[in-house]
Structures are given as structure tokens and as C-alpha cells.
Design an enzyme around this catalytic site. Sequence first.
Site, mmCIF file in Angstrom:
data_model
loop_
_atom_site.group_PDB
_atom_site.id
_atom_site.type_symbol
_atom_site.label_atom_id
_atom_site.label_comp_id
_atom_site.label_asym_id
_atom_site.label_seq_id
_atom_site.Cartn_x
_atom_site.Cartn_y
_atom_site.Cartn_z
ATOM 1 N N LYS A 180 2.780 3.243 6.750
ATOM 2 C CA LYS A 180 1.346 2.989 6.774
ATOM 3 C C LYS A 180 0.649 4.282 7.198
ATOM 4 C CE LYS A 180 1.503 -0.823 5.066
ATOM 5 N NZ LYS A 180 0.859 -1.006 3.759
ATOM 6 N N ASP A 212 1.786 4.696 2.039
ATOM 7 C CA ASP A 212 0.734 3.773 1.600
ATOM 8 C C ASP A 212 -0.513 3.977 2.444
ATOM 9 O OD1 ASP A 212 -0.825 1.757 0.651
ATOM 10 O OD2 ASP A 212 0.534 0.118 1.176
ATOM 11 N N GLU A 250 0.868 5.688 -2.405
ATOM 12 C CA GLU A 250 0.317 4.372 -2.762
ATOM 13 C C GLU A 250 -1.149 4.269 -2.352
ATOM 14 O OE1 GLU A 250 2.844 1.029 -1.948
ATOM 15 O OE2 GLU A 250 1.180 -0.403 -1.922
ATOM 16 N N ASP A 308 -2.260 -0.505 -5.750
ATOM 17 C CA ASP A 308 -2.100 -1.825 -5.130
ATOM 18 C C ASP A 308 -3.434 -2.574 -5.079
ATOM 19 O OD1 ASP A 308 -1.704 -4.018 -3.506
ATOM 20 O OD2 ASP A 308 -0.674 -2.958 -1.905
ATOM 21 N N LYS A 333 0.838 -8.660 -5.719
ATOM 22 C CA LYS A 333 0.822 -9.622 -4.607
ATOM 23 C C LYS A 333 0.363 -10.972 -5.152
ATOM 24 C CE LYS A 333 0.039 -6.553 -0.672
ATOM 25 N NZ LYS A 333 0.054 -5.181 -1.194
HETATM 26 MG MG MG Z 1 0.051 -1.393 -0.503
#
Ligand code: MG
Length: 375
Positions: free
Chosen positions: A173, A201, A226, A249, A273
Site C-alpha cells: 500500500k 498499489d 497499480e 483497479d 472486485k
Molecule cells: Mg488496488
Amino acid sequence: MATKPRKHPRITGVTAWQVDLPLHEGSYKWSGGNQVTVFDSTVVAIETDAGVTGYGEICPLGPAYLPAYAAGARAGIKELAPSLIGQDPTALGVLNRRMDAAMRGHPYVKSALDMACWDIAGKLAELPVAQLMGGRYGDGFRLYRAISQEAPKKMAARVGDYRREGYSKFQLKVGGDPDTDIERIRACAQALKRGDVLIADANTGWLMHQATRVVDAVKDVDVYIEQPCTTYEECRAIRERTQRPFILDEVIDGVPMVLRAAQDRAADVINLKISKVGGLTKARQIRDLCVSLGLAMIIEDTWGGDIVTAAIAHLAHSTPTEFLFAATDFNSYVTKEIASGAPRRRDGWLAASAAPGLGVTPIKSALGKPVLSIG
Ligand code: MG
């Protein structure tokens, strides 16, 4: 000899529960100073006149990640559920059209309801959902592990910790201070072993000048980038400035965006997702489209417990292996078990249940009292 056609099942009721899912690690932090300590999940049961009940779950990553929040999921389910009473839960296309006609947008609201209907369809067919989605590939599939945003050294140490748990794909992250993010990526890359995969990401957290500095500073590192920035156009600009493999994403919210990204060669991998696109029916459509387009996928959800993890497993396990970049086992991140029969991680791998439907049975004592009961 003619057989009597089977009577179509009908939805007779919808029940929902609110469940708190605390984290083993205490908190989960990502871009923009966002963090969650206890996930607020919603479990739904769809009852039918066929003696079968289906289960679904929706758990947003807090209210700041996508246009979705936990109380909104419950308000939306309350609004939508009456229009499902009397409908055939196995007619998944008809059901999704009906949900879209009754409520514009709000894909995450529809996700748990659609998931529960897949569970019913599988139970009635006496087949696991992975089978209904095309059949499984291999004995299982590889997971990635998200690494909460911390100081670079701490994140690098986590790479080793998670590898000992069997993971070989690590998603950092980032999306914070660019200089610290560069250190995070470099420190974690040093902790990698041959064959490991590293993803940075940013969760939309950088402005273009920041993202440009980061991708330039890590151009010699084997790392995937990402969703660096908020919009598709900003991400495309960064994509053009880097040779690193690229994942989109947050902006991939449906078929039109997948087609656009594929046409523009804007991503090497997309993150799919389930609740972001409105449920398993739509996620499967996108999954199949990505296979046709030659686009690899991370298959997961915004968060969740045992039921979401089971749904991820069925969609992921029925995805051709080379197209499944990674998937997520959210039930291993949280301390609370809410259903038996859910898949459990083994050495960084997961497999879908072979039982009919999603293969999960909610633990009623873990759910408590329903917050909603319609029908
Ligand atoms: Mg992501």
C-alpha cells in the site's frame, strides 16, 4: 417418457445481518491516510419456496475507498429486497435486469443479493458455483497478500513474515508521500526472492507529478504499478511514462471501462472486485471478456469474511490459470469466522469448495440478530 418440468423456485424472503470483522493486525492502512480497524460487513440470506436458502456478503473497504459504504449497503438492500420477492433466483440474468431497473447504479448493494442467488442456483443444481461458472482449473490458485502502509522497514519485514505463511505475491500500500513510497518499494524489493511478485498499489493516492517521480525512481525495480492516480486519463499519462507493468483497479467499474482500457492498452492486468461491478453475474461477464481480450486479472472484492472469500474462490478457481494473476483470502485477515465450509489458505493457495452452491453455512451465533427481514 416425458418428465414433468420442475417448478421454478421463488424468492420468499430476504434477511440481513450486520457483522463486525476485526483485523488480526489491528488496522489496515492505505493511501490518503485512510485506515480501517474493524470491517463493517453485511450478510444476506435469500429464502425460497424450494427449501433452499442462499447466502451473500458485502463489505466495503470503509466509506472512503469507492462510492460505497456499509450502512448504504444495508439501506440499499432494504430498498431493493421487496422487488425480489416472488422472483426466480436461478434466472440470474432476469434478476440482475430487474435489480438494475429498480435501482440505478449502487452496484455494491446488488452484489450480496446476486451472490446469494448464485448460491441458490448451485444448491438446486447440486453443483458448486465454480462449476456453473465454467469449471475449475487445477487444484487451486495463488493468493496475494496486501501489506498495510507502514514505514519502509516494517513493510519489508512483513514481506518475509507473509512469505513464511506461504504467500509469494505482495501488494504494497503506497500512494502516500512519494519519497517514502520510493523507499517502501525499494526496501520491499530487496526482501524478495526469485519468483516473488511485487505490486505497488497507490489506490489513486498520487497526483501526476508525484506518480511520475515514483515510477521514474523505481524504473530498475521489478514492480507492478497499480492505480497511481484518481482518473483513467491521469493513469494513462503515467502508463505512458513508465515501462513497469501496469494494473488498473478503482476505475475499472464495468464492461465499458474494461473495453476502453483494453483498446488503449492502458493496463496489463485489471483488478476485478465482485462488489465494485455489482455481483458475481457481472464479474463473471467481465472475467470471460478479459479472457477473450487476453487481459490478466486479480480477482477479489473490496473486503469481507468467509462468504465473500468463498465467492472469490469460485470465480477465481473457474478462471483459466494463466489469466488469474492473483486472488485474495480476506477471511484470513479477519479474526471472526462467520460461516463454516469457507475455503482456507494453504501455503499461499486457495481452492473453491466442492460442495453445492458457495459451499458455506453461516454460523448463526456469529451473525447475531438480523437487522432486516423482508417477506
Ligand atoms: Mg488496488
